[in-house]
Design a protein around this motif. Structure first.
Motif, PDB file in Angstrom:
ATOM      1  N   GLU A   5      -8.637 -70.149   0.876  1.00  0.00           N
ATOM      2  CA  GLU A   5      -9.078 -69.718  -0.458  1.00  0.00           C
ATOM      3  C   GLU A   5     -10.363 -68.903  -0.384  1.00  0.00           C
ATOM      4  O   GLU A   5     -10.487 -67.870  -1.053  1.00  0.00           O
ATOM      5  CB  GLU A   5      -9.274 -70.925  -1.365  1.00  0.00           C
ATOM      6  CG  GLU A   5      -7.984 -71.604  -1.766  1.00  0.00           C
ATOM      7  CD  GLU A   5      -8.212 -72.920  -2.484  1.00  0.00           C
ATOM      8  OE1 GLU A   5      -9.382 -73.277  -2.758  1.00  0.00           O
ATOM      9  OE2 GLU A   5      -7.219 -73.594  -2.777  1.00  0.00           O
ATOM     10  N   SER A   6     -11.310 -69.354   0.405  1.00  0.00           N
ATOM     11  CA  SER A   6     -12.583 -68.634   0.535  1.00  0.00           C
ATOM     12  C   SER A   6     -12.377 -67.279   1.191  1.00  0.00           C
ATOM     13  O   SER A   6     -12.969 -66.272   0.763  1.00  0.00           O
ATOM     14  CB  SER A   6     -13.580 -69.475   1.329  1.00  0.00           C
ATOM     15  OG  SER A   6     -13.870 -70.655   0.628  1.00  0.00           O
ATOM     16  N   ALA A  59     -18.909 -54.293   2.272  1.00  0.00           N
ATOM     17  CA  ALA A  59     -19.193 -54.636   3.672  1.00  0.00           C
ATOM     18  C   ALA A  59     -19.680 -56.082   3.796  1.00  0.00           C
ATOM     19  O   ALA A  59     -19.287 -56.801   4.726  1.00  0.00           O
ATOM     20  CB  ALA A  59     -20.230 -53.672   4.255  1.00  0.00           C
ATOM     21  N   ALA A  60     -20.510 -56.512   2.852  1.00  0.00           N
ATOM     22  CA  ALA A  60     -21.004 -57.896   2.882  1.00  0.00           C
ATOM     23  C   ALA A  60     -19.861 -58.883   2.673  1.00  0.00           C
ATOM     24  O   ALA A  60     -19.796 -59.928   3.341  1.00  0.00           O
ATOM     25  CB  ALA A  60     -22.082 -58.099   1.819  1.00  0.00           C
ATOM     26  N   ALA A  61     -18.931 -58.568   1.776  1.00  0.00           N
ATOM     27  CA  ALA A  61     -17.778 -59.445   1.547  1.00  0.00           C
ATOM     28  C   ALA A  61     -16.890 -59.487   2.786  1.00  0.00           C
ATOM     29  O   ALA A  61     -16.372 -60.547   3.160  1.00  0.00           O
ATOM     30  CB  ALA A  61     -16.988 -58.979   0.324  1.00  0.00           C
ATOM     31  N   GLU A  62     -16.721 -58.353   3.445  1.00  0.00           N
ATOM     32  CA  GLU A  62     -15.934 -58.324   4.693  1.00  0.00           C
ATOM     33  C   GLU A  62     -16.594 -59.188   5.772  1.00  0.00           C
ATOM     34  O   GLU A  62     -15.919 -59.923   6.487  1.00  0.00           O
ATOM     35  CB  GLU A  62     -15.775 -56.892   5.204  1.00  0.00           C
ATOM     36  CG  GLU A  62     -14.699 -56.113   4.516  1.00  0.00           C
ATOM     37  CD  GLU A  62     -13.296 -56.685   4.723  1.00  0.00           C
ATOM     38  OE1 GLU A  62     -12.985 -57.209   5.807  1.00  0.00           O
ATOM     39  OE2 GLU A  62     -12.512 -56.624   3.765  1.00  0.00           O
ATOM     40  N   LYS A  77      -3.292 -58.640   1.821  1.00  0.00           N
ATOM     41  CA  LYS A  77      -2.694 -57.845   0.754  1.00  0.00           C
ATOM     42  C   LYS A  77      -3.284 -58.361  -0.555  1.00  0.00           C
ATOM     43  O   LYS A  77      -3.158 -59.550  -0.854  1.00  0.00           O
ATOM     44  CB  LYS A  77      -1.181 -58.016   0.747  1.00  0.00           C
ATOM     45  CG  LYS A  77      -0.502 -57.214  -0.340  1.00  0.00           C
ATOM     46  CD  LYS A  77       0.996 -57.408  -0.319  1.00  0.00           C
ATOM     47  CE  LYS A  77       1.618 -56.637  -1.479  1.00  0.00           C
ATOM     48  NZ  LYS A  77       3.041 -56.916  -1.594  1.00  0.00           N
ATOM     49  N   PRO A  78      -3.952 -57.485  -1.312  1.00  0.00           N
ATOM     50  CA  PRO A  78      -4.538 -57.940  -2.576  1.00  0.00           C
ATOM     51  C   PRO A  78      -3.464 -58.550  -3.482  1.00  0.00           C
ATOM     52  O   PRO A  78      -2.315 -58.103  -3.485  1.00  0.00           O
ATOM     53  CB  PRO A  78      -5.107 -56.662  -3.192  1.00  0.00           C
ATOM     54  CG  PRO A  78      -5.244 -55.702  -2.060  1.00  0.00           C
ATOM     55  CD  PRO A  78      -4.176 -56.056  -1.078  1.00  0.00           C
ATOM     56  N   SER A  79      -3.865 -59.534  -4.246  1.00  0.00           N
ATOM     57  CA  SER A  79      -2.948 -60.168  -5.187  1.00  0.00           C
ATOM     58  C   SER A  79      -2.504 -59.148  -6.238  1.00  0.00           C
ATOM     59  O   SER A  79      -3.149 -58.109  -6.430  1.00  0.00           O
ATOM     60  CB  SER A  79      -3.641 -61.343  -5.880  1.00  0.00           C
ATOM     61  OG  SER A  79      -4.682 -60.865  -6.717  1.00  0.00           O
ATOM     62  N   ALA A  80      -1.427 -59.473  -6.919  1.00  0.00           N
ATOM     63  CA  ALA A  80      -0.959 -58.597  -7.997  1.00  0.00           C
ATOM     64  C   ALA A  80      -2.055 -58.425  -9.050  1.00  0.00           C
ATOM     65  O   ALA A  80      -2.247 -57.332  -9.587  1.00  0.00           O
ATOM     66  CB  ALA A  80       0.310 -59.167  -8.615  1.00  0.00           C
ATOM     67  N   ARG A  81      -2.771 -59.502  -9.309  1.00  0.00           N
ATOM     68  CA  ARG A  81      -3.869 -59.439 -10.290  1.00  0.00           C
ATOM     69  C   ARG A  81      -4.945 -58.452  -9.837  1.00  0.00           C
ATOM     70  O   ARG A  81      -5.400 -57.604 -10.620  1.00  0.00           O
ATOM     71  CB  ARG A  81      -4.453 -60.835 -10.469  1.00  0.00           C
ATOM     72  CG  ARG A  81      -5.558 -60.912 -11.475  1.00  0.00           C
ATOM     73  CD  ARG A  81      -6.070 -62.329 -11.591  1.00  0.00           C
ATOM     74  NE  ARG A  81      -7.127 -62.427 -12.565  1.00  0.00           N
ATOM     75  CZ  ARG A  81      -8.012 -63.385 -12.597  1.00  0.00           C
ATOM     76  NH1 ARG A  81      -7.963 -64.376 -11.738  1.00  0.00           N
ATOM     77  NH2 ARG A  81      -8.955 -63.395 -13.507  1.00  0.00           N
ATOM     78  N   LYS A 112     -11.959 -61.332   0.698  1.00  0.00           N
ATOM     79  CA  LYS A 112     -11.148 -60.130   0.931  1.00  0.00           C
ATOM     80  C   LYS A 112     -10.852 -59.430  -0.399  1.00  0.00           C
ATOM     81  O   LYS A 112     -10.901 -58.208  -0.484  1.00  0.00           O
ATOM     82  CB  LYS A 112      -9.845 -60.490   1.652  1.00  0.00           C
ATOM     83  CG  LYS A 112     -10.035 -61.041   3.043  1.00  0.00           C
ATOM     84  CD  LYS A 112     -10.669 -60.043   3.974  1.00  0.00           C
ATOM     85  CE  LYS A 112      -9.646 -59.278   4.756  1.00  0.00           C
ATOM     86  NZ  LYS A 112     -10.252 -58.393   5.774  1.00  0.00           N
ATOM     87  N   GLN A 113     -10.559 -60.214  -1.433  1.00  0.00           N
ATOM     88  CA  GLN A 113     -10.309 -59.645  -2.752  1.00  0.00           C
ATOM     89  C   GLN A 113     -11.567 -58.959  -3.282  1.00  0.00           C
ATOM     90  O   GLN A 113     -11.496 -57.866  -3.833  1.00  0.00           O
ATOM     91  CB  GLN A 113      -9.872 -60.733  -3.729  1.00  0.00           C
ATOM     92  CG  GLN A 113      -9.709 -60.230  -5.146  1.00  0.00           C
ATOM     93  CD  GLN A 113      -9.249 -61.318  -6.082  1.00  0.00           C
ATOM     94  OE1 GLN A 113      -8.068 -61.587  -6.146  1.00  0.00           O
ATOM     95  NE2 GLN A 113     -10.179 -61.951  -6.782  1.00  0.00           N
TER      96      GLN A 113
END
Length: 108
Positions: free
Chosen positions: A8-9, A41-44, A66-70, A14-15
């Protein structure tokens, strides 16, 4: 911490990175484009931390993201409507750095 929490984290980071990159792509102001690229970059980097923790704990994460549909829908709307019209949606998606649209860039 369970493997589910790490997953989840990792997915959340990634999202966030995905949405920050979309914001950067939509942003005509160079200073805001730079801000959102740095946040991406920080999130990556944070997602790599979750990858290491998951590996240490024997949890398996997906090979790719793969990003969620949302998130994809929000990205599409961002491209069509622009960030300022999407602030409440972005806030609901827990995107940081949005105060630059209401308070301007910090000085000093």
């Amino acid at each position: 911490m369970s493997g589910e929490s790490e997953l989840e984290s990792w997915l959340e980071e990634k999202q966030s990175s995905f949405l920050y990159r979309v914001l950067a792509d939509c942003e005509p102001k160079p200073e805001l484009k730079t801000l959102f690229m740095r946040l991406a970059a920080a999130a990556e980097e944070q997602s790599r931390t979750w990858e290491r923790l998951a590996a240490e704990r024997g949890a398996t994460l997906p090979k790719g993201f793969k990003p969620s549909a949302r998130a994809r829908s929000v990205g599409h709307m961002l491209r069509r409507l622009g960030p300022e019209r999407m602030l409440s949606v972005l806030a609901a998606m827990k995107v940081r750095g949005l105060s630059v649209y209401t308070h301007g860039m910090p000085t000093g």
